[in-house]
Design a protein around this motif. Sequence first.
Motif: not given
Length: 144
Positions: A32-37, A53-58
Amino acid sequence: AGVAEALGVDFVSPQRASGGRDVVFHASATAAGLQRSLELLRPEGTVVELSWYGDRPVELSLGGVFHSGRLTVRGSQVGMVAPARRGSRSYADRLALALDLLADPVFDALITGTSRFAELPDVLGRLTSGELPALCHLITYDEE
């Protein structure tokens, strides 16, 4: 907001931030933060992604103005200086600058906790899980 104030910079929540920005530095480690950026950029603007993010998908929505606005997401890497900039300052120059900056008391606002080195195994687990929230956690090497 408190840290920004201590550093002498303005603070605005992401929801209240105005758009049309050339560059946005993103560090929330959330989709959500990246989308807002991305939403805050002007055409041909760039988000510099500081999050890990490590191994978490975005998941992002790259429709809308992403392509037509020719927006860019640029990854950062703090472990080394970019090849194009390596020749401008030596390692010793960069280290001296970092140490000078650390001597400035304004940066104490970034330290949100302190632990002894002997406590590090427990502290790292608590930092990783979020049980111990921290912006910059200081590790000391004293024997107390």
